[in-house]
Enzyme design. Structure first.
Site, PDB file in Angstrom:
ATOM      1  N   CYS A 105       7.246   1.380  20.756  1.00 24.65           N
ATOM      2  CA  CYS A 105       5.797   1.551  21.527  1.00 24.65           C
ATOM      3  C   CYS A 105       4.846   0.803  20.580  1.00 24.65           C
ATOM      4  O   CYS A 105       4.108   0.327  21.027  1.00 24.65           O
ATOM      5  CB  CYS A 105       5.475   3.005  21.209  1.00 24.65           C
ATOM      6  SG  CYS A 105       3.947   3.431  22.143  1.00 24.65           S
ATOM      7  N   CYS A 202       6.235  11.723  22.103  1.00 24.58           N
ATOM      8  CA  CYS A 202       5.106  12.510  23.088  1.00 24.58           C
ATOM      9  C   CYS A 202       5.495  12.599  24.563  1.00 24.58           C
ATOM     10  O   CYS A 202       5.158  13.551  25.346  1.00 24.58           O
ATOM     11  CB  CYS A 202       4.047  11.387  23.091  1.00 24.58           C
ATOM     12  SG  CYS A 202       4.407   9.427  23.885  1.00 24.58           S
TER      13      CYS A 202
END
Length: 359
Positions: A105, A202
């Site tokens: 990410c 997440c």
């Protein structure tokens, strides 16, 4: 740096909020941006689990931006996040490796995609609330330097950033401790001064990796055999995506002594079980290399400290290139459970030399 435009990635947390305030104080023209990466907004209940990408993150970041008097935008990066992070995560587990989605990410979404869009709107820098520092070394290269607080240092998860990305990156939080950052947020009366840190992955707020993989993989690895180091069948496993190297819990094997996952063999669909000695090794090989403080080894051997996981304290080792694109790390002492798919990151003192993906 008066007037230079910087886009601050605002997650709604205290670190990125204070980063925006520090940069404004230093005279930058600050723009706040929240990266919308969550695939289904109605699932923003993840916030209760400390996620950083849902609707309440947007609301918190918007409040902070208003408090600071800076422009604020939400940018949609769902497509990039799904491709570079979620799909990669599933694919790695299906092939018997243990991925690190935060590293992917950072490299491909928070930097590559955000930096491009930021520069498209005239910004010279992007900034984040990471606990790390960016420095240009005497040799001209940019490298990450560990943060002022070892307890929060995040350089491991950022080792894969490119020279171009680093040259356009600011990390103002790296000079402070978490306590100092919270104190600044209190002083400014920021609404997120006491917000808890994000935890877990997440996009899997319930931490049930196997369920997520089953729901998102085209092919889910079937049940197979647990075998010992000699290949003798010990029992049945639930599918290789349920396991990682060094794992002890959840094996459901009655061996009369502690046993661990020593290897995963996707080609035969076997999970190899061993004792504690079998999960220690002094040799690790890695690929997908990224160099920071140096531009490669050029046939030389180099002494570094290396971390084989985020929580690893680091250990002394010698690194050398075996062939183009593959580095071998020989540690001074055997290390526990280096895991294929995870990162090994090399340090010289406080500086990131480079790193790669463990084979």
């Amino acid at each position: 740096m008066s007037g230079k435009k910087v886009v601050v990635g605002m997650s709604g947390g205290v670190d990125s909020s204070v980063a925006a305030w520090l940069l404004k104080k230093q005279g930058y023209d600050v723009i706040g941006v929240t990266m919308q990466i969550w695939q289904e907004e109605e699932q923003a209940v993840q916030e209760e689990n400390g996620g950083c990408c849902g609707l309440s993150a947007v609301e918190d970041a918007r409040k902070v931006a208003w408090e600071l008097g800076i422009p604020y935008y939400v940018m949609n990066f769902r497509k990039e996040f799904k491709s570079h992070v979620m799909d990669y995560f599933v694919d790695e587990y299906v092939h018997g490796r243990t991925p690190n989605p935060c590293i992917a990410c950072n490299r491909f979404v928070k930097w590559e995609s955000l930096l491009k869009r930021s520069m498209d709107i005239g910004a010279e820098y992007i900034a984040t609330g990471h606990y790390a520092r960016v420095e240009q070394l005497p040799n001209g290269r940019y490298a990450l330097r560990k943060s002022a607080t070892a307890a929060k240092d995040q350089t491991y998860a950022l080792y894969n950033l490119t020279q171009q990305q680093l040259s356009h990156t600011l990390m103002p939080v790296g000079d402070y401790t978490k306590e100092e950052i919270r104190a600044m947020a209190e002083e400014m009366n920021l609404p997120v001064a006491h917000k808890k840190d994000s935890q877990e992955i997440c996009f899997i707020p319930d931490n049930d990796y196997a369920k997520f993989i089953e729901e998102n993989a085209g092919h889910v690895p079937p049940e197979g055999d647990f075998v010992d180091m000699d290949g003798k069948v010990l029992g049945r496993h639930k599918g290789i995506s349920h396991y990682t190297i060094g794992q002890r819990k959840g094996l459901n094997l009655s061996m009369g002594h502690p046993v661990f996952v020593a290897a995963i063999r996707p080609e035969t669909n076997q999970v190899v079980i061993g004792n504690s000695d079998n999960i220690f090794t002094d040799t690790v090989r890695c690929t997908n290399l990224n160099w920071m403080a140096v531009d490669g080894l050029h046939g030389e051997t180099m002494k570094v400290d290396a971390k084989i996981r985020y929580s690893h304290k680091g250990a002394g080792c010698q690194i050398k290139e075996l062939e183009k694109g593959i580095v071998e790390c020989v540690f001074e002492e055997p290390q526990r459970a280096p895991t294929p798919g995870q990162a090994v990151v090399f340090y010289s003192g406080d500086y990131v030399v480079g790193g790669g993906t463990i084979l």
